[in-house]
Design an enzyme around this catalytic site. Structure first.
Site, PDB file in Angstrom:
ATOM      1  N   CYS A 118      66.114  18.697  36.847  1.00 55.32           N
ATOM      2  CA  CYS A 118      66.154  18.313  35.427  1.00 55.32           C
ATOM      3  C   CYS A 118      66.004  19.503  34.479  1.00 55.32           C
ATOM      4  CB  CYS A 118      65.093  17.260  35.157  1.00 55.32           C
ATOM      5  SG  CYS A 118      65.254  15.843  36.234  1.00 55.32           S
ATOM      6  N   HIS A 258      63.100  16.937  27.770  1.00 53.00           N
ATOM      7  CA  HIS A 258      63.696  16.189  28.882  1.00 53.00           C
ATOM      8  C   HIS A 258      63.163  14.757  28.826  1.00 53.00           C
ATOM      9  CE1 HIS A 258      64.878  14.796  32.723  1.00 53.00           C
ATOM     10  NE2 HIS A 258      63.727  15.011  33.333  1.00 53.00           N
ATOM     11  N   ASN A 288      66.078   8.431  32.727  1.00 53.74           N
ATOM     12  CA  ASN A 288      66.079   9.864  33.029  1.00 53.74           C
ATOM     13  C   ASN A 288      67.446  10.240  33.613  1.00 53.74           C
ATOM     14  OD1 ASN A 288      65.790  12.370  34.233  1.00 53.74           O
ATOM     15  ND2 ASN A 288      63.787  11.948  35.136  1.00 53.74           N
TER      16      ASN A 288
HETATM   17  N1  ACO Z   1      56.882  -2.683  38.738  1.00 54.69           N
HETATM   18  C1  ACO Z   1      55.664  -3.218  38.993  1.00 54.69           C
HETATM   19  N2  ACO Z   1      54.708  -2.563  39.666  1.00 54.69           N
HETATM   20  C2  ACO Z   1      54.992  -1.321  40.110  1.00 54.69           C
HETATM   21  C3  ACO Z   1      56.246  -0.699  39.890  1.00 54.69           C
HETATM   22  C4  ACO Z   1      57.205  -1.445  39.179  1.00 54.69           C
HETATM   23  N3  ACO Z   1      58.431  -0.955  38.920  1.00 54.69           N
HETATM   24  N4  ACO Z   1      56.221   0.519  40.453  1.00 54.69           N
HETATM   25  C5  ACO Z   1      55.009   0.687  40.997  1.00 54.69           C
HETATM   26  N5  ACO Z   1      54.264  -0.433  40.801  1.00 54.69           N
HETATM   27  C6  ACO Z   1      52.890  -0.686  41.230  1.00 54.69           C
HETATM   28  C7  ACO Z   1      52.507   0.133  42.429  1.00 54.69           C
HETATM   29  O1  ACO Z   1      52.868  -0.519  43.628  1.00 54.69           O
HETATM   30  C8  ACO Z   1      51.020   0.246  42.260  1.00 54.69           C
HETATM   31  O2  ACO Z   1      50.428  -0.960  42.698  1.00 54.69           O
HETATM   32  P1  ACO Z   1      49.033  -0.923  43.503  1.00 54.69           P
HETATM   33  O3  ACO Z   1      48.045  -0.351  42.512  1.00 54.69           O
HETATM   34  O4  ACO Z   1      48.824  -2.351  43.817  1.00 54.69           O
HETATM   35  O5  ACO Z   1      49.273  -0.041  44.675  1.00 54.69           O
HETATM   36  C9  ACO Z   1      50.824   0.292  40.749  1.00 54.69           C
HETATM   37  O6  ACO Z   1      52.017  -0.250  40.181  1.00 54.69           O
HETATM   38  C10 ACO Z   1      50.618   1.688  40.216  1.00 54.69           C
HETATM   39  O7  ACO Z   1      51.638   2.546  40.779  1.00 54.69           O
HETATM   40  P2  ACO Z   1      51.754   4.049  40.369  1.00 54.69           P
HETATM   41  O8  ACO Z   1      52.931   4.658  41.090  1.00 54.69           O
HETATM   42  O9  ACO Z   1      50.439   4.717  40.557  1.00 54.69           O
HETATM   43  O10 ACO Z   1      52.108   3.885  38.825  1.00 54.69           O
HETATM   44  P3  ACO Z   1      52.024   4.935  37.649  1.00 54.69           P
HETATM   45  O11 ACO Z   1      51.153   4.395  36.600  1.00 54.69           O
HETATM   46  O12 ACO Z   1      51.788   6.334  38.133  1.00 54.69           O
HETATM   47  O13 ACO Z   1      53.502   4.892  37.060  1.00 54.69           O
HETATM   48  C11 ACO Z   1      55.519   6.193  37.087  1.00 54.69           C
HETATM   49  C12 ACO Z   1      54.587   5.268  37.883  1.00 54.69           C
HETATM   50  C13 ACO Z   1      56.079   5.422  35.928  1.00 54.69           C
HETATM   51  C14 ACO Z   1      56.640   6.636  38.016  1.00 54.69           C
HETATM   52  C15 ACO Z   1      54.738   7.421  36.558  1.00 54.69           C
HETATM   53  O14 ACO Z   1      53.963   7.972  37.599  1.00 54.69           O
HETATM   54  C16 ACO Z   1      55.638   8.485  36.022  1.00 54.69           C
HETATM   55  O15 ACO Z   1      56.441   8.260  35.129  1.00 54.69           O
HETATM   56  N6  ACO Z   1      55.470   9.727  36.485  1.00 54.69           N
HETATM   57  C17 ACO Z   1      56.305  10.836  36.030  1.00 54.69           C
HETATM   58  C18 ACO Z   1      57.626  10.751  36.672  1.00 54.69           C
HETATM   59  C19 ACO Z   1      58.534  11.830  36.150  1.00 54.69           C
HETATM   60  O16 ACO Z   1      58.404  12.307  35.053  1.00 54.69           O
HETATM   61  N7  ACO Z   1      59.485  12.245  36.965  1.00 54.69           N
HETATM   62  C20 ACO Z   1      60.351  13.282  36.544  1.00 54.69           C
HETATM   63  C21 ACO Z   1      61.417  13.363  37.490  1.00 54.69           C
HETATM   64  S1  ACO Z   1      62.339  14.753  37.028  1.00 54.69           S
HETATM   65  C22 ACO Z   1      63.370  15.178  38.278  1.00 54.69           C
HETATM   66  O17 ACO Z   1      63.579  16.313  38.497  1.00 54.69           O
HETATM   67  C23 ACO Z   1      63.974  14.154  39.131  1.00 54.69           C
END
Ligand code: ACO
Length: 336
Positions: A118, A258, A288
């Site tokens: 990214c 980004h 994204n």
């Molecule tokens: N819907 C419902 N529940 C979900 C979902 C969903 N889509 N996804 C995960 N959950 C659940 C999980 O199973 C977990 O349940 P549990 O507590 O019972 O185990 C709970 O929600 C919390 O999961 P987390 O993964 O810890 O959720 P988090 O609050 O961290 O949010 C997210 C996840 C949105 C992905 C966040 O971590 C994030 O945005 N991080 C940054 C990602 C990013 O910026 N990536 C850049 C990529 S750039 C590149 O180069 C590709």
């Protein structure tokens, strides 16, 4: 960069997104999730995804056509193509070679891909800056394009909610008026935390040797680790980039980050103490789109009247690698 380097002008920009829209509600047909969960944690409501045989090559080609037209150039004027994809539709021929072929360019200009996930647009701008600055090339087409929807595991609700497809392009050239549109730019990487976001290539051993396990070649991400890394690393890095530009944060007109997560965008906004009007976010509609997210946000921001040209912008990105980069740039009238 030394003063003897030739200054760079951002001459034209364009973007392209597929027509097919997948909403958060649509995703509830695939797994247990909700619009509320996705929107509150990411800021995303919908994303565009490719269909049929459409790919990042098509999106990148359209974005490039627009950028070249806005630059007031003909395709024959381009003397180098650099494409940035997190994972192009084909590893080879490169995305850049595919786009060169789509243009029917018979003049054999160099075309190559540069992988920085990214952060790809900012990385490729730095490479172009070196190539133009040294006088090796004059008019470079930068294309950032990805079809992430073909790379995610659509059973994984942690990653497949985040990504969308799209392309952005930028034509950069030697600034004959001597005014450099890049006021500052820095890129970094930390390969020791590469496991935060990764995508394996498929492959297996030669049948004459011991077999190995087949690898899963979809996107894997430790979302929390990425989030923590970005909010602890990026703010100081951005401060340094602003200082290097000789401007103050207040003097810069727009933050164009980004588009990875609205909460990350808001963390940067809070750090810079910017009002909403200075912060460009369209993650709600596109998710994204990897390296394409910054140019899409920029050009669409101009189209929607959120960005007025003849201004300055702070770009910042991060992605797999981990890689990250930031730039303070001048947005001249007429670039998009
Ligand atoms: N819907 C419902 N529940 C979900 C979902 C969903 N889509 N996804 C995960 N959950 C659940 C999980 O199973 C977990 O349940 P549990 O507590 O019972 O185990 C709970 O929600 C919390 O999961 P987390 O993964 O810890 O959720 P988090 O609050 O961290 O949010 C997210 C996840 C949105 C992905 C966040 O971590 C994030 O945005 N991080 C940054 C990602 C990013 O910026 N990536 C850049 C990529 S750039 C590149 O180069 C590709």
């Amino acid at each position: 960069m030394q003063n003897s380097y030739k200054p760079l002008r951002i001459a034209g920009m364009g973007y392209s997104v597929p027509e097919t829209i997948i909403t958060n509600d649509d995703l509830t047909k695939l797994y247990d999730t909700s619009d509320e969960w996705i929107y509150t944690r990411t800021g995303i409501k919908e994303r565009r995804i490719v269909s049929g045989n459409e790919s990042a090559v098509d999106l990148g080609f359209i974005a490039s056509q627009k950028a070249i037209e806005k630059a007031g150039m003909k395709v024959e004027d381009i003397d180098c193509i650099i494409a940035a994809a997190s994972a192009p539709p084909q590893l080879y021929p490169s995305l850049a070679c595919n786009i060169q072929a789509r243009f029917g360019m018979a003049n054999h200009v160099p075309a190559f891909d540069m992988t920085a996930a990214c952060s790809g647009l900012i990385y490729s701008l730095q490479v172009a800056r070196g190539l133009i600055g040294s006088g090796l090339y004059k008019n470079i087409l930068l294309v950032a394009a990805d079809n992430n929807s073909r790379l995610v595991d659509w059973n994984d609700r942690g990653t497949s909610i985040l990504f969308g497809d799209g392309a952005g392009a930028m034509v950069v050239t030697e600034a004959e008026d001597g005014i450099d549109d890049v006021l500052s730019l820095d890129i970094r990487a930390d390969g020791s935390i590469g496991q935060y976001i990764y995508m394996n290539m498929p492959g297996k051993n030669c049948p004459l040797v011991e077999p190995c396990d087949e690898v899963d070649s979809t996107i894997h991400m430790a979302g929390r680790d990425v989030y923590k890394f970005v909010v602890t690393t990026l703010p100081d890095f951005i401060d340094e980039c602003i200082e290097e530009s000789g401007m103050s944060a207040d003097d810069i007109d727009y933050l164009i980050p980004h588009q990875a997560n609205q909460r990350i965008i808001e963390a940067m906004q809070a750090r810079l103490k910017y009002p909403d009007e200075k912060v460009i976010s369209n993650i709600e509609y596109y998710g994204n789109t990897s390296a394409a997210s910054i140019p899409i946000a920029l050009v669409e921001g101009v189209e929607k009247g959120k960005i007025k040209l003849n201004s300055t912008a702070l770009l910042c990105g991060f992605g797999a690698g981990m890689t990250w980069g930031a730039a303070v740039i001048r947005l001249r009238e007429g670039i998009c």
